[in-house]
Design a protein around this motif. Structure first.
Motif, PDB file in Angstrom:
ATOM      1  N   ASN A   1     -15.484  53.274  60.222  1.00 53.94           N
ATOM      2  CA  ASN A   1     -16.695  54.042  59.930  1.00 53.94           C
ATOM      3  C   ASN A   1     -16.952  54.021  58.431  1.00 53.94           C
ATOM      4  OD1 ASN A   1     -18.630  56.032  59.526  1.00 53.94           O
ATOM      5  ND2 ASN A   1     -17.914  57.221  61.265  1.00 53.94           N
TER       6      ASN A   1
ATOM      7  N   SER B   1     -19.318  55.360  56.583  1.00 55.24           N
ATOM      8  CA  SER B   1     -19.716  56.574  55.863  1.00 55.24           C
ATOM      9  C   SER B   1     -18.511  57.480  55.622  1.00 55.24           C
ATOM     10  CB  SER B   1     -20.843  57.316  56.573  1.00 55.24           C
ATOM     11  OG  SER B   1     -20.415  57.822  57.783  1.00 55.24           O
ATOM     12  N   SER B   2     -17.450  57.333  56.429  1.00 54.94           N
ATOM     13  CA  SER B   2     -16.220  58.076  56.137  1.00 54.94           C
ATOM     14  C   SER B   2     -15.648  57.617  54.809  1.00 54.94           C
ATOM     15  CB  SER B   2     -15.173  57.826  57.214  1.00 54.94           C
ATOM     16  OG  SER B   2     -15.629  58.228  58.455  1.00 54.94           O
TER      17      SER B   2
ATOM     18  N   ALA C   1     -21.067  55.018  65.508  1.00 54.85           N
ATOM     19  CA  ALA C   1     -21.417  55.693  64.256  1.00 54.85           C
ATOM     20  C   ALA C   1     -20.779  54.988  63.063  1.00 54.85           C
ATOM     21  CB  ALA C   1     -20.949  57.144  64.301  1.00 54.85           C
TER      22      ALA C   1
ATOM     23  N   MET D   1     -21.462  63.528  41.729  1.00 51.47           N
ATOM     24  CA  MET D   1     -21.533  62.753  42.966  1.00 51.47           C
ATOM     25  C   MET D   1     -21.460  61.252  42.691  1.00 51.47           C
ATOM     26  SD  MET D   1     -22.055  64.339  45.943  1.00 51.47           S
ATOM     27  CE  MET D   1     -21.860  66.092  46.260  1.00 51.47           C
TER      28      MET D   1
ATOM     29  N   GLN E   1     -19.197  68.680  48.233  1.00 57.44           N
ATOM     30  CA  GLN E   1     -19.700  67.830  49.307  1.00 57.44           C
ATOM     31  C   GLN E   1     -19.928  68.689  50.539  1.00 57.44           C
ATOM     32  OE1 GLN E   1     -16.017  65.436  48.834  1.00 57.44           O
ATOM     33  NE2 GLN E   1     -17.382  63.804  49.483  1.00 57.44           N
TER      34      GLN E   1
ATOM     35  N   LYS F   1     -18.070  47.687  65.281  1.00 53.67           N
ATOM     36  CA  LYS F   1     -17.169  48.370  64.336  1.00 53.67           C
ATOM     37  C   LYS F   1     -16.752  47.385  63.253  1.00 53.67           C
ATOM     38  CE  LYS F   1     -15.871  52.651  65.667  1.00 53.67           C
ATOM     39  NZ  LYS F   1     -15.997  53.777  64.779  1.00 53.67           N
TER      40      LYS F   1
ATOM     41  N   THR G   1     -17.602  59.117  51.968  1.00 54.51           N
ATOM     42  CA  THR G   1     -17.282  60.540  51.785  1.00 54.51           C
ATOM     43  C   THR G   1     -15.928  60.723  51.120  1.00 54.51           C
ATOM     44  OG1 THR G   1     -18.366  60.834  53.917  1.00 54.51           O
ATOM     45  CG2 THR G   1     -17.313  62.741  52.965  1.00 54.51           C
TER      46      THR G   1
ATOM     47  N   PHE H   1      -6.762  63.535  53.963  1.00 50.13           N
ATOM     48  CA  PHE H   1      -7.883  62.720  54.400  1.00 50.13           C
ATOM     49  C   PHE H   1      -7.912  62.616  55.910  1.00 50.13           C
ATOM     50  CE2 PHE H   1      -7.498  60.972  50.042  1.00 50.13           C
ATOM     51  CZ  PHE H   1      -8.668  61.551  49.607  1.00 50.13           C
ATOM     52  N   ARG H   2      -9.039  62.192  56.418  1.00 49.51           N
ATOM     53  CA  ARG H   2      -9.232  62.211  57.874  1.00 49.51           C
ATOM     54  C   ARG H   2      -8.214  61.345  58.598  1.00 49.51           C
ATOM     55  NH1 ARG H   2     -14.540  61.927  57.964  1.00 49.51           N
ATOM     56  NH2 ARG H   2     -14.574  62.069  55.723  1.00 49.51           N
ATOM     57  N   ASN H   3      -7.746  61.851  59.710  1.00 51.71           N
ATOM     58  CA  ASN H   3      -6.887  61.122  60.638  1.00 51.71           C
ATOM     59  C   ASN H   3      -5.697  60.410  60.022  1.00 51.71           C
ATOM     60  OD1 ASN H   3      -8.695  61.838  62.565  1.00 51.71           O
ATOM     61  ND2 ASN H   3      -9.870  59.962  62.383  1.00 51.71           N
TER      62      ASN H   3
ATOM     63  N   ASN I   1     -28.627  52.892  60.170  1.00 52.08           N
ATOM     64  CA  ASN I   1     -29.618  53.577  59.359  1.00 52.08           C
ATOM     65  C   ASN I   1     -29.899  52.808  58.065  1.00 52.08           C
ATOM     66  OD1 ASN I   1     -31.231  55.677  58.427  1.00 52.08           O
ATOM     67  ND2 ASN I   1     -29.903  57.185  59.404  1.00 52.08           N
TER      68      ASN I   1
ATOM     69  N   ASN J   1     -15.924  59.822  47.547  1.00 54.22           N
ATOM     70  CA  ASN J   1     -16.627  60.885  46.851  1.00 54.22           C
ATOM     71  C   ASN J   1     -15.696  62.056  46.562  1.00 54.22           C
ATOM     72  OD1 ASN J   1     -18.799  62.061  45.688  1.00 54.22           O
ATOM     73  ND2 ASN J   1     -20.100  61.947  47.492  1.00 54.22           N
ATOM     74  N   THR J   2     -14.878  62.394  47.559  1.00 50.33           N
ATOM     75  CA  THR J   2     -13.922  63.496  47.375  1.00 50.33           C
ATOM     76  C   THR J   2     -13.000  63.194  46.199  1.00 50.33           C
ATOM     77  OG1 THR J   2     -13.896  63.696  49.771  1.00 50.33           O
ATOM     78  CG2 THR J   2     -12.274  64.970  48.560  1.00 50.33           C
TER      79      THR J   2
ATOM     80  N   GLU K   1     -19.842  70.418  41.693  1.00 48.17           N
ATOM     81  CA  GLU K   1     -20.263  69.355  42.600  1.00 48.17           C
ATOM     82  C   GLU K   1     -19.471  69.532  43.867  1.00 48.17           C
ATOM     83  OE1 GLU K   1     -19.768  65.357  41.387  1.00 48.17           O
ATOM     84  OE2 GLU K   1     -21.051  65.606  39.630  1.00 48.17           O
TER      85      GLU K   1
END
Lengths: 325, 313
Positions: free
Chosen positions: A192, A194-195, A41, A1, B36, A156, A198, A214-216, A46, A201-202, B34
């Motif tokens: 975003n 946190s996207s 978001a 991670m 996610q 944003k 993530t 990947f997203r979008n 946080n 991380n991937t 690992e």
């Protein structure tokens, strides 16, 4: 991670034009202890709350009301109990302050509007932060309940700031990623943060350099069907080969159409898009064939407007024929 | 006799059809042990659930069942389940493994409240548990969850992939399938392998030789040429005759839904209707389908559609 940055004030990411963290810290120094963090978001609400707790050497606690109980009616009393308890435990066992972060203020207000007021007089020396993601809390009917709370607005994050953050994180973890890759991750994150974490991380785990998943990042498909607007129906087939969601597709169409269509065309286009939208919202989720129709309607309507096809309203009675008689 | 759908369910990464990039990623995750939080999105029958199970097997080894649960759509999706069963599973320590995996199958049907509750849990129990969601539409998951998850988009399977799979089954079951029948199977299943395997099993019970006609008949789809005839007559303006043709097709026992889908496929892939008019035809078709779904009399609605086609002349 991936190893992440510790929540500290200096690591907090914000647009250069605003200074949220400075504002909050000054307010705390001036004796404020009730806050509302409002913003979409992935803008660091946080993170900042936790960073403040670390800065003040206070303990940090998150309360999610959905985790507490199923029965929404008793939620407010549960929360009050919870906070009373944690305030008590602080005074018995701990020194220093406590930061309590409560998620989803809108839901709380809809259950019990006076909860924020009740909290205002309780647990005086701990810092209470409410989190809210929509503009609901600015409605005038809630104004009197939120008296005494300092509203902090989060915006944003722009791509420049996000890219700096991504590069920092890449360096911190000694990853080897090309600049273009970082850029495309940032672009697909749409503000975003946190996207971004993530997705990095991937890459860190899988070493995969395949960007399409990947997203979008469906822009590549979209570019291909831009030709739809120029009147090439064959390109529609390319679209059907992809598994784009109809909703996103709609938004994309609405975004792009003004660049291609003229005034009157644009009016008719939005007329048909909005009717397609209604059908889209009504149909059952598993109804694939109907979804396909809707997608097709949207695609073909773009096409027909471009080639200036005479508009016939098949649903309206044909008054012309009556008059001609 | 075993169900083929279980018999031919992939047990390792190499057996998964298509989805190369996704399989590569999952493999890398399994090797490093690992993973996610993930969202697996895509149409039904392309291997979302299977990939998740295969991943669990690769990470946990033979006793994978201890550290893996699957919450199905048939399970209760209420908030109380999330607070009870899921929380209990997520907070306890994994057995001989770095973490546990919870798979939410068909997570589209998770309520908003349940997703809100998960949002906190995903962070709190990151050391003991990973959450995997399998969905048809990614937009059914709230944004805070989406940004915490790696998103793997499963593509609809290509024709070659489907053909490869058909050949694999045909070889091991000793079936005789020609090219035409393969195309028919591909057309009928529309890239959904679950439908495909079930269809092949039911056909193989009748005879070991599978031809295109049998495929189209047993799937409830009629011969396309007949539907095409009906459409052509309608478009030439002859409402009565086209109605006769279609009522014959319907009398043969075809489902109205299937008929509309095959009409949709014909119109979108051929030049039977002028490109400029397709827009209006699709709109009318969607309207017809919608009304039938809402409970109107199917044949009346269908006749309205035919009358519309005839009026185009």
């Amino acid at each position: 991670m991936l190893s992440l940055f510790k929540p500290e004030i200096k690591m907090f990411v914000e647009n250069y034009s605003n200074s949220i963290s400075g504002k909050v810290l000054t307010a705390i120094k001036n004796g404020k202890s009730r806050f509302i963090f409002n913003g979409p978001a992935g803008t660091g609400k946080n993170f900042l709350a936790e960073a403040i707790a670390n800065e003040l050497n206070a303990s940090f606690e998150v309360i999610n009301l959905y985790e507490l109980t199923d029965d929404t009616q008793s939620v407010s009393s549960m929360i009050l109990d919870n906070i009373k308890q944690s305030a008590m435990s602080k005074s018995l066992f701990q020194q220093g302050k406590k930061v309590i972060y409560i998620e989803d203020l809108e839901k709380l207000l809809s259950v019990d509007s006076s909860i924020a007021q009740k909290l205002n007089s309780m647990a005086g020396d701990s810092i209470i932060i409410f989190e809210s993601e929509t503009g609901e809390i600015f409605r005038s009917k809630y104004k009197r309940f939120l008296f005494g709370y300092e509203t902090v607005r989060f915006y944003k994050l722009n791509n420049r700031v996000l890219k700096t953050f991504a590069l920092k994180l890449v360096l911190y973890n000694k990853m080897k990623i090309s600049d273009g890759m970082v850029e495309s991750i940032v672009r697909s994150a749409k503000g975003n943060i946190s996207s971004i974490i993530t997705d990095l991380n991937t890459i860190y785990i899988t070493n995969s350099s395949h960007l399409d998943t990947f997203r979008n990042s469906d822009d590549s498909i979209f570019e291909k069907i831009t030709a739809v607007f120029s009147g090439k129906v064959e390109n529609v087939e390319i679209y059907f080969a992809s598994d784009m969601e109809a909703k996103n597709f709609e938004i994309w169409l609405a975004e792009k159409a003004p660049q291609v269509l003229k005034k009157e065309e644009l009016y008719h286009f939005f007329e048909s898009l909005s009717s397609a939208d209604i059908v889209l919202n009504k149909i059952k989720k598993q109804n694939w064939s109907l979804l396909k129709y809707v997608k097709n309607i949207m695609v073909y309507s773009c096409y027909s407007f471009k080639v200036s096809f005479p508009k016939v309203d098949f649903y309206a009675p044909k008054w012309d024929s009556y008059y001609n008689k | 006799m075993a169900l083929w759908i279980e018999k031919y369910r992939p047990q390792s990464f190499d057996e998964i059809i298509g989805q190369k990039e996704i399989v590569e990623k999952l493999k890398a995750m399994a090797e490093k042990k690992e993973i996610q939080h993930m969202i697996l999105s895509g149409p039904p029958g392309v291997g979302k659930t299977t990939s998740a199970v295969v991943l669990a097997k690769a990470v946990f080894g033979p006793d994978w069942n201890q550290n893996f649960i699957e919450l199905n759509a048939s399970d209760d999706r209420k908030l109380s389940v999330i607070q009870g069963k899921v929380k209990e599973f997520a907070r306890t320590k994994p057995i001989d493994a770095p973490f546990k995996i919870i798979l939410f199958d068909e997570a589209d049907s998770l309520t908003q409240e349940a997703q809100q509750a998960l949002r906190r849990m995903m962070e709190e129990y990151i050391n003991t548990c990973r959450f995997v969601f399998s969905v048809n539409y990614q937009s059914n998951i709230i944004e805070p969850l989406q940004s915490r998850c790696a998103i793997l988009r499963f593509q609809p399977l290509s024709k070659e992939d489907v053909h490869k799979f058909i050949k694999r089954i045909a070889d091991s079951e000793k079936l005789e399938i020609d090219q035409e029948a393969m195309d028919a199977l591909d057309y009928v299943s529309r890239g959904d392998l679950r439908t495909l395997v079930n269809l092949m099993q039911s056909l193989s019970n009748v005879s070991k030789k599978i031809d295109a006609k049998a495929v189209l008949q047993s799937s409830g789809l009629m011969d396309v040429s007949k539907t095409m005839d009906g459409l052509k007559t309608a478009l030439s303006g002859d409402f009565k005759k086209s109605r006769e043709i279609f009522s014959e097709i319907i009398d043969n026992g075809i489902n109205m839904k299937e008929l509309l889908i095959s009409i949709f496929n014909i119109i979108s892939t051929t030049d039977i209707v002028n490109d400029k008019v397709k827009n209006y035809v699709f709109e009318k078709l969607a309207e017809t389908d919608y009304r039938i779904v809402e409970g109107a009399t199917p044949f009346i609605q269908f006749q309205a559609f035919l009358a519309f086609l005839a009026s185009l002349k």
